[in-house]
Scaffold this active site. Structure first.
Site, PDB file in Angstrom:
ATOM      1  CG  ASP A  93      10.748  19.240  -1.289  1.00  0.00           C
ATOM      2  OD1 ASP A  93       9.866  18.765  -0.543  1.00  0.00           O
ATOM      3  OD2 ASP A  93      11.471  20.193  -0.948  1.00  0.00           O
ATOM      4  CB  CYS A 129      13.237  15.867   1.848  1.00  0.00           C
ATOM      5  SG  CYS A 129      12.092  17.182   1.375  1.00  0.00           S
ATOM      6  NE  ARG A 160      17.396  15.371   7.839  1.00  0.00           N
ATOM      7  CZ  ARG A 160      16.472  16.322   8.040  1.00  0.00           C
ATOM      8  NH1 ARG A 160      15.278  16.199   7.489  1.00  0.00           N
ATOM      9  NH2 ARG A 160      16.734  17.405   8.742  1.00  0.00           N
ATOM     10  CD  GLN A 176      15.820  15.569   3.619  1.00  0.00           C
ATOM     11  OE1 GLN A 176      15.180  15.925   4.582  1.00  0.00           O
ATOM     12  NE2 GLN A 176      15.892  14.308   3.239  1.00  0.00           N
ATOM     13  CG  HIS A 195      16.647  20.764   4.203  1.00  0.00           C
ATOM     14  ND1 HIS A 195      17.200  20.631   5.468  1.00  0.00           N
ATOM     15  CD2 HIS A 195      15.470  20.077   4.244  1.00  0.00           C
ATOM     16  CE1 HIS A 195      16.404  19.895   6.223  1.00  0.00           C
ATOM     17  NE2 HIS A 195      15.347  19.554   5.504  1.00  0.00           N
ATOM     18  NE  ARG A 202      13.268  22.851   9.390  1.00  0.00           N
ATOM     19  CZ  ARG A 202      12.692  21.769   8.867  1.00  0.00           C
ATOM     20  NH1 ARG A 202      11.384  21.619   8.914  1.00  0.00           N
ATOM     21  NH2 ARG A 202      13.422  20.825   8.299  1.00  0.00           N
TER      22      ARG A 202
HETATM   23  N1   CP Z   1      12.538  16.558   5.580  1.00  0.00           N
HETATM   24  C1   CP Z   1      12.363  17.397   6.623  1.00  0.00           C
HETATM   25  O1   CP Z   1      13.207  18.254   6.939  1.00  0.00           O
HETATM   26  O2   CP Z   1      11.225  17.170   7.331  1.00  0.00           O
HETATM   27  P1   CP Z   1      10.616  18.046   8.514  1.00  0.00           P
HETATM   28  O3   CP Z   1      10.131  19.332   7.921  1.00  0.00           O
HETATM   29  O4   CP Z   1       9.510  17.211   9.080  1.00  0.00           O
HETATM   30  O5   CP Z   1      11.704  18.320   9.521  1.00  0.00           O
HETATM   31  N1  NVA Z   2      11.278  22.353   0.532  1.00  0.00           N
HETATM   32  C1  NVA Z   2      10.526  21.990   1.724  1.00  0.00           C
HETATM   33  C2  NVA Z   2      11.313  21.004   2.546  1.00  0.00           C
HETATM   34  C3  NVA Z   2      10.619  20.557   3.788  1.00  0.00           C
HETATM   35  C4  NVA Z   2      11.439  19.622   4.595  1.00  0.00           C
HETATM   36  C5  NVA Z   2      10.217  23.234   2.520  1.00  0.00           C
HETATM   37  O1  NVA Z   2      11.083  24.093   2.642  1.00  0.00           O
HETATM   38  O2  NVA Z   2       9.088  23.343   3.025  1.00  0.00           O
END
Ligand code: CP
Ligand code: NVA
Length: 308
Positions: free
Chosen positions: A222, A262, A290, A135, A132, A105
Site C-alpha cells: 500500500d 488496495c 470491493r 478492503q 480498512h 470513512r
Molecule cells: N482502496 C480504496 O479504499 O480506495 P479508495 O480510497 O479510492 O476508496
Molecule cells: N492506507 C491508505 C488506503 C487507501 C485506500 C490510506 O489510508 O490512505
C-alpha cells in the site's frame, strides 16, 4: 441516547465469526456470478459519509446499493454539518431517524465507534486511520478466486503498518492463515492487534522485505503515506527505501504468487510499474471485488439476508 444493541455493525473483521466470513465470501461469489437476484435494500436509504477522498469505496458502495434496490446518499464533509463540528453522536441520532444504514470513512477510529454507539441503524466502516476491513475482505475474496483458498497460504504485507495492515492482522486472527509483515522500524502495525493475531495464527513481523516475501502466495502493499499523513511524505520516502515491491523482490515469492494493492498506487514508490501492471498483478479484480463483498456485507447487516 440509543441502546446501540438492536442492530449489527461491521466496524472490524472480527465482528463476523469464521463461519460467517465463509458465508459472506460465498454470498459475494453468488453476487459476482449474477446468481443472487434478491434485492434486500428495496425501499431503504444508506448514508455514505466521507471525510476523506475515495474512488473505489464511494463508487462500489453507491453502485452496490443501487444493485440491491436501495438508494445511496453521498455526504462529504463539505455537505453535512459534521464537517463543521456537529457532534458525531448528534449526527448518529439524526441520521438514524431517516436512513436504514450508515457507511463512514473518517480519521479517528473512535469516531466510528461513537457513531455506532449512538446510531440505531447498522454502521459499516469504510476506512479509518486504524482499519480498512471492507478492503481486506475484498482482498481475501480475490485470493480465494485466484488461489482457490487462503487456508494454508502465506500472505506477505510489505511497507507501512497502516490501516490495511491492521485489518490483515484481524483477518489472520479470525481465519488463521500465515501472515508475514515487513515494515521499517517506527512504522509497525497496531501492537494490540498484532499481539492478538499472533495468538491465533502464524503472524511474523520482519524488517527485511525478502524474509516476509519468501515463499509467499500473495504479496500485498500500500502507499507509504496514507491519507492524513501527506506532510510526512518526504520522511517516509527515506524510511521506506528498500521496501518497493519490484520484480526482484517478487522473485522470492512462490512461482505463481499474486500481487495485491488496495489502490490508489504510486508506481516507482511502494510498487514498480512492471509488477503492478504485470502478469502476477490481480489489482483490477481486487478493486472489482470491493463491489461484491460490500454488497454481501450490506445485504446481511442492513438487508437482513441470512448467511449459510
Ligand atoms: N482502496 C480504496 O479504499 O480506495 P479508495 O480510497 O479510492 O476508496
Ligand atoms: N492506507 C491508505 C488506503 C487507501 C485506500 C490510506 O489510508 O490512505
Amino acid at each position: 441516547m440509543t441502546s446501540g444493541q438492536s442492530h449489527r455493525d461491521f466496524l472490524a473483521i472480527p465482528d463476523f465469526s469464521k463461519d460467517e466470513l465463509t458465508g459472506l465470501f460465498a454470498l459475494a461469489d453468488r453476487m459476482k456470478r449474477g446468481v443472487h437476484v434478491r434485492k434486500p435494500l428495496v425501499g431503504k436509504t444508506i448514508a455514505l459519509i466521507f471525510l476523506k477522498s475515495s474512488t473505489r469505496t464511494r463508487v462500489s458502495f453507491e453502485v452496490g446499493v443501487t444493485q440491491l434496490g436501495g438508494h445511496a446518499l453521498f455526504l462529504s464533509d463539505r455537505d453535512i454539518q459534521l464537517g463543521r463540528g456537529e457532534p458525531v453522536a448528534d449526527t448518529a441520532r439524526v441520521l438514524s431517524r431517516m436512513v436504514d444504514g450508515i457507511m463512514i470513512r473518517t480519521f479517528a477510529h473512535a469516531d466510528v465507534d461513537e457513531l455506532a454507539r449512538y446510531a440505531d441503524v447498522p454502521v459499516i466502516n469504510g476506512l479509518t486511520d486504524l482499519q480498512h476491513p471492507c478492503q481486506v475482505l475484498a482482498d481475501l475474496l480475490t485470493i480465494r478466486q485466484h488461489l482457490g483458498t487462503f487456508d494454508g497460504k502465506k500472505i506477505a504485507w510489505i511497507g507501512d503498518g497502516n490501516n490495511v495492515a491492521n485489518s490483515w492482522l484481524d483477518a489472520a486472527y479470525r481465519l488463521g492463515f500465515d501472515l508475514a509483515l515487513a515494515c521499517p522500524e517506527g512504522y509497525d502495525p497496531d501492537a494490540t492487534l498484532l499481539a492478538r493475531a499472533q495468538k491465533n495464527a502464524n503472524v511474523t513481523l520482519h524488517r527485511d522485505p525478502r524474509e516476509a516475501v519468501a515463499g509467499a502466495h500473495a504479496v500485498n502493499t500500500d502507499v507509504w503515506a496514507s491519507m492524513g499523513k501527506e506532510d510526512e511524505q518526504q520522511a517516509r520516502r527515506k524510511a521506506f527505501a528498500g521496501f518497493t515491491v519490484d520484480s526482484k523482490l517478487m522473485s522470492g515469492a512462490a512461482a505463481d504468487a499474486i500481487f495485491l494493492h488496495c489502490l490508489p498506487a504510486h508506481r516507482g514508490e511502494e510498487v514498480s510499474a512492471d509488477v503492478i501492471d504485470g502478469r502476477q498483478s490481480v489489482v483490477w479484480d481486487e478493486a472489482e471485488n470491493r463491489l461484491h463483498i460490500q454488497k454481501a456485507i450490506m445485504a446481511v447487516v442492513i438487508g437482513g439476508e441470512r448467511l449459510g
